[in-house]
Design a protein around this motif. Structure first.
Motif, PDB file in Angstrom:
ATOM      1  N   UNK A 155       4.718  11.213  -7.567  1.00 39.48           N
ATOM      2  CA  UNK A 155       4.119   9.925  -7.933  1.00 39.48           C
ATOM      3  C   UNK A 155       5.177   8.828  -8.065  1.00 39.48           C
ATOM      4  N   UNK A 156       4.748   7.586  -7.803  1.00 35.64           N
ATOM      5  CA  UNK A 156       5.627   6.418  -7.920  1.00 35.64           C
ATOM      6  C   UNK A 156       4.925   5.370  -8.785  1.00 35.64           C
ATOM      7  N   UNK A 157       5.642   4.288  -9.053  1.00 29.76           N
ATOM      8  CA  UNK A 157       5.080   3.186  -9.821  1.00 29.76           C
ATOM      9  C   UNK A 157       3.907   2.554  -9.054  1.00 29.76           C
ATOM     10  N   UNK A 158       2.895   2.143  -9.783  1.00 28.43           N
ATOM     11  CA  UNK A 158       1.781   1.422  -9.160  1.00 28.43           C
ATOM     12  C   UNK A 158       2.271   0.051  -8.711  1.00 28.43           C
ATOM     13  N   UNK A 159       1.634  -0.488  -7.701  1.00 24.98           N
ATOM     14  CA  UNK A 159       2.018  -1.807  -7.203  1.00 24.98           C
ATOM     15  C   UNK A 159       1.538  -2.878  -8.183  1.00 24.98           C
ATOM     16  N   UNK A 160       2.402  -3.823  -8.459  1.00 26.04           N
ATOM     17  CA  UNK A 160       2.090  -4.982  -9.300  1.00 26.04           C
ATOM     18  C   UNK A 160       1.748  -4.628 -10.740  1.00 26.04           C
ATOM     19  N   UNK A 166       4.818   6.931 -13.635  1.00 28.06           N
ATOM     20  CA  UNK A 166       4.340   6.735 -12.263  1.00 28.06           C
ATOM     21  C   UNK A 166       2.905   7.249 -12.092  1.00 28.06           C
ATOM     22  N   UNK A 167       2.011   6.390 -11.631  1.00 30.34           N
ATOM     23  CA  UNK A 167       0.602   6.759 -11.490  1.00 30.34           C
ATOM     24  C   UNK A 167       0.030   6.404 -10.121  1.00 30.34           C
ATOM     25  N   UNK A 168       0.890   6.199  -9.135  1.00 25.17           N
ATOM     26  CA  UNK A 168       0.442   5.973  -7.750  1.00 25.17           C
ATOM     27  C   UNK A 168       0.717   7.252  -6.972  1.00 25.17           C
ATOM     28  N   UNK A 169      -0.326   7.742  -6.299  1.00 21.05           N
ATOM     29  CA  UNK A 169      -0.235   9.012  -5.567  1.00 21.05           C
ATOM     30  C   UNK A 169      -0.511   8.763  -4.089  1.00 21.05           C
ATOM     31  N   UNK A 170       0.309   9.367  -3.236  1.00 18.85           N
ATOM     32  CA  UNK A 170       0.146   9.211  -1.789  1.00 18.85           C
ATOM     33  C   UNK A 170       0.247  10.577  -1.111  1.00 18.85           C
ATOM     34  N   UNK A 171      -0.362  10.660   0.053  1.00 22.66           N
ATOM     35  CA  UNK A 171      -0.337  11.904   0.806  1.00 22.66           C
ATOM     36  C   UNK A 171       1.028  12.075   1.475  1.00 22.66           C
ATOM     37  N   UNK A 172       1.512  13.301   1.469  1.00 17.27           N
ATOM     38  CA  UNK A 172       2.710  13.641   2.237  1.00 17.27           C
ATOM     39  C   UNK A 172       2.282  14.287   3.551  1.00 17.27           C
ATOM     40  N   UNK A 173       1.319  15.203   3.455  1.00 22.61           N
ATOM     41  CA  UNK A 173       0.848  15.891   4.664  1.00 22.61           C
ATOM     42  C   UNK A 173      -0.549  16.459   4.437  1.00 22.61           C
ATOM     43  N   UNK A 174      -1.316  16.512   5.519  1.00 26.67           N
ATOM     44  CA  UNK A 174      -2.605  17.184   5.543  1.00 26.67           C
ATOM     45  C   UNK A 174      -2.464  18.409   6.426  1.00 26.67           C
ATOM     46  N   UNK A 175      -3.127  19.505   6.053  1.00 23.14           N
ATOM     47  CA  UNK A 175      -3.193  20.696   6.899  1.00 23.14           C
ATOM     48  C   UNK A 175      -4.659  20.940   7.235  1.00 23.14           C
TER      49      UNK A 175
END
Length: 177
Positions: A155-160, A166-175
């Motif tokens: 997780x990283x910092x939320x935008x703005x 850190x509460x922003x979550x993004x995909x690294x990979x889909x299987x």
């Protein structure tokens, strides 16, 4: 690939931070008014908004918002002055004011682009969507899952938003199977 509509409200009755991670990879669906055309987009980034923060609408406003409903409802934000729109999925128990911002779907990076790509509230009917029950089988907006495996980035910092966690979550990979 077979998809299944998420119809169990318990999925949404968890803390925003948990749902924000589990919504990565789910499919956001919007059926147009005639019901003959469905727009779908895979969620690739989310941001959790917790009850104890000043940034939730319910904590900033004297006017109750859909963010205070029980988990599984849609909270549609529309800021008239800026013209910005975004959608959150309400989480947790009624009155707790937690939600998950849908920050990205597929190649659409940014909450405003999500709303535009899904054609939600683009014709001046924003109020129709605020408070919409995603679990209702007749809802024009719902979530689906198709069993893909998801690997999430740290997780990283939320935008703005100035975060302590850190509460922003993004995909690294889909299987895909």
């Amino acid at each position: 690939m077979n998809t299944k509509r998420i119809s169990d409200r318990n999925f949404f009755m968890r803390p925003a931070e948990t749902d924000a991670q589990d919504l990565i990879g789910k499919i956001l669906c919007h059926s147009e008014e005639d019901g003959n055309f469905v727009i779908k987009g895979r969620i690739t980034a989310t941001e959790a908004y917790k009850n104890d923060e000043d940034v939730t609408d319910a904590n900033r406003s004297t006017n109750p918002t859909a963010q205070l409903l029980s988990g599984g409802h849609l909270h549609f934000h529309y800021k008239t002055a800026e013209g910005r729109k975004r959608i959150d999925i309400v989480t947790n128990e009624s009155g707790i004011a937690e939600s998950v911002l849908i920050a990205e779907i597929d190649m659409y990076n940014g909450p405003q682009k999500v709303v535009w790509a899904m054609n939600i509230g683009q014709d001046g009917n924003e109020n129709v969507f605020d408070g919409l029950d995603l679990v209702d089988p007749n809802s024009p907006i719902w979530l689906e899952e198709d069993g893909i495996s998801v690997e999430i980035n740290p997780p990283v910092q939320r935008k703005n938003v100035l975060d302590t966690k850190p509460l922003r979550f993004t995909v690294k990979a889909f299987s895909f199977k």
